[in-house]
Design an enzyme around this catalytic site. Structure first.
Site, mmCIF file in Angstrom:
data_model
loop_
_atom_site.group_PDB
_atom_site.id
_atom_site.type_symbol
_atom_site.label_atom_id
_atom_site.label_comp_id
_atom_site.label_asym_id
_atom_site.label_seq_id
_atom_site.Cartn_x
_atom_site.Cartn_y
_atom_site.Cartn_z
ATOM 1 N N ASP A 20 52.724 5.990 47.615
ATOM 2 C CA ASP A 20 51.596 5.578 46.773
ATOM 3 C C ASP A 20 51.812 6.016 45.320
ATOM 4 O OD1 ASP A 20 49.168 4.343 46.315
ATOM 5 O OD2 ASP A 20 47.990 6.114 46.817
ATOM 6 N N HIS A 37 56.182 -1.169 41.137
ATOM 7 C CA HIS A 37 56.729 -1.458 42.471
ATOM 8 C C HIS A 37 58.254 -1.582 42.406
ATOM 9 C CE1 HIS A 37 52.728 -1.783 43.909
ATOM 10 N NE2 HIS A 37 52.447 -2.941 43.335
ATOM 11 N N LEU A 131 70.646 6.503 61.251
ATOM 12 C CA LEU A 131 69.256 6.660 60.794
ATOM 13 C C LEU A 131 68.491 5.410 61.199
ATOM 14 C CD1 LEU A 131 67.006 7.922 58.860
ATOM 15 C CD2 LEU A 131 68.090 6.643 57.021
HETATM 16 C C1 IPE Z 1 48.412 2.968 51.054
HETATM 17 O O1 IPE Z 1 48.222 2.897 49.681
HETATM 18 C C2 IPE Z 1 49.277 1.842 51.497
HETATM 19 C C3 IPE Z 1 50.660 1.887 51.068
HETATM 20 C C4 IPE Z 1 51.242 2.848 50.405
HETATM 21 C C5 IPE Z 1 51.451 0.758 51.440
HETATM 22 P P1 IPE Z 1 46.919 2.206 49.061
HETATM 23 O O2 IPE Z 1 47.019 2.363 47.596
HETATM 24 O O3 IPE Z 1 46.766 0.840 49.582
HETATM 25 O O4 IPE Z 1 45.751 3.115 49.673
HETATM 26 P P2 IPE Z 1 44.263 3.335 49.182
HETATM 27 O O5 IPE Z 1 43.672 1.993 48.936
HETATM 28 O O6 IPE Z 1 44.331 4.151 47.936
HETATM 29 O O7 IPE Z 1 43.614 4.091 50.302
HETATM 30 C C1 IPE Z 2 51.679 1.881 46.504
HETATM 31 O O1 IPE Z 2 51.373 1.923 45.179
HETATM 32 C C2 IPE Z 2 52.380 0.614 46.889
HETATM 33 C C3 IPE Z 2 51.542 -0.310 47.672
HETATM 34 C C4 IPE Z 2 50.366 -0.053 48.153
HETATM 35 C C5 IPE Z 2 52.080 -1.640 47.878
HETATM 36 P P1 IPE Z 2 50.002 1.364 44.618
HETATM 37 O O2 IPE Z 2 50.206 -0.040 44.204
HETATM 38 O O3 IPE Z 2 48.904 1.584 45.590
HETATM 39 O O4 IPE Z 2 49.813 2.282 43.339
HETATM 40 P P2 IPE Z 2 48.469 2.919 42.795
HETATM 41 O O5 IPE Z 2 47.811 3.656 43.910
HETATM 42 O O6 IPE Z 2 47.634 1.759 42.320
HETATM 43 O O7 IPE Z 2 48.913 3.813 41.697
HETATM 44 MG MG MG Z 3 47.577 3.103 45.854
#
Ligand code: IPE
Ligand code: IPE
Ligand code: MG
Length: 251
Positions: A20, A37, A131
């Site tokens: 995240d 990303h 792995l």
């Molecule tokens: C969790 O991150 C999902 C992934 C890392 C793929 P999110 O950004 O979607 O989670 P929330 O919405 O903050 O809980």
């Molecule tokens: C995690 O990063 C990746 C996915 C959920 C696809 P985020 O896109 O949730 O990044 P933040 O939480 O907005 O910083």
């Molecule tokens: Mg996020």
């Protein structure tokens, strides 16, 4: 890539990561979210290599949740494109490094081309040993448990399974993670302290580690910090300290 080595005995065998913070990483640099990303994909490469180098046997990465489908469509399609590119550019190297690639989640919701590519990648690497890299894609823990319950109910109805045979092991065999041990360590980057529907069944006794480091910044040192925190913990599985031998410490 350097060659793989033996895992230190107190290290986790299976590490799962909620990757995240990509969006915030980009936002801080006045860049589009997709750039976050894109950088995140580099951290995936680094984490895979870290696991291989240290003999961690299973790495499970949360790349896209069931709930992430609700994001703006441009971000969703950008992410799908990136995933396709990742497979395109990495699969040969994963294979050359004896890494088995698999996914967990509801692939039926993915674009057909991506799905075909994923299935080909899984097939190509299926016998690899060093792995197991599992990518959670269109994955939701509740949906996974529901699907397992439905499959089991169906088997009972058809007379293929007896109610008394629905053990924890039997249930686990109906989850996407079938064949994987439960994670020993779950890392979440990006500072949030929640599970966000990841591996709800499997993390019953997993050690949780939260870090403020944003996923694109998650490097070897950050990974090492998480492993160090893990090795310092005592996993009691409901028992008391006196019942545990030295071997039960961490790994
Ligand atoms: C969790 O991150 C999902 C992934 C890392 C793929 P999110 O950004 O979607 O989670 P929330 O919405 O903050 O809980
Ligand atoms: C995690 O990063 C990746 C996915 C959920 C696809 P985020 O896109 O949730 O990044 P933040 O939480 O907005 O910083
Ligand atoms: Mg996020």
């Amino acid at each position: 890539m350097s060659s793989s080595s033996e895992r230190p005995p107190d290290w986790p065998r299976h590490v799962a990561i909620i990757m995240d913070g990509n969006g915030r990483w980009a936002h801080r640099r006045f860049l589009p979210r997709l750039e976050g990303h894109r950088q995140g994909a580099k951290s995936v490469r680094r984490a895979v290599e870290f696991c291989r180098r240290h003999g961690i046997e299973f790495l499970t990465l949360y790349a896209f949740s069931t709930e992430n489908w609700q994001r703006p469509s441009a971000e969703v399609s950008g992410l799908m494109k990136l995933l396709g590119q990742f497979l395109e550019s990495e699969l040969d190297e994963l294979h050359a490094n004896d890494i088995r690639f698999r996914t967990i989640g509801d692939l039926t919701r993915l674009p057909a081309r991506l799905r075909t590519r994923i299935e080909a990648g899984q097939e190509k690497t299926r016998d690899n040993q060093s792995l197991v890299l599992s990518i959670a894609l269109s994955y939701g823990g509740r949906q996974e448990i529901l699907a397992a319950a439905q499959a089991i109910a169906h088997a009972v109805k058809m007379g293929e399974l007896d109610e008394s045979s629905i053990t924890e092991d039997a249930f686990s065999r109906n989850l996407y993670t079938q064949g994987l041990p439960d994670p020993d360590l779950l890392i979440r980057t990006g500072g949030e302290m929640r599970i966000s529907n990841f591996l709800l069944w499997q993390c019953a006794y997993t050690e949780l580690y939260f870090t403020d480091v944003l996923w694109p910044d998650f490097d070897d040192q950050a990974f090492l910090d998480a492993v160090k925190a893990f090795t310092g913990r005592q996993r009691r599985f409901g028992m008391i300290a006196e019942q545990l031998g030295a071997g039960e410490r961490a790994g």
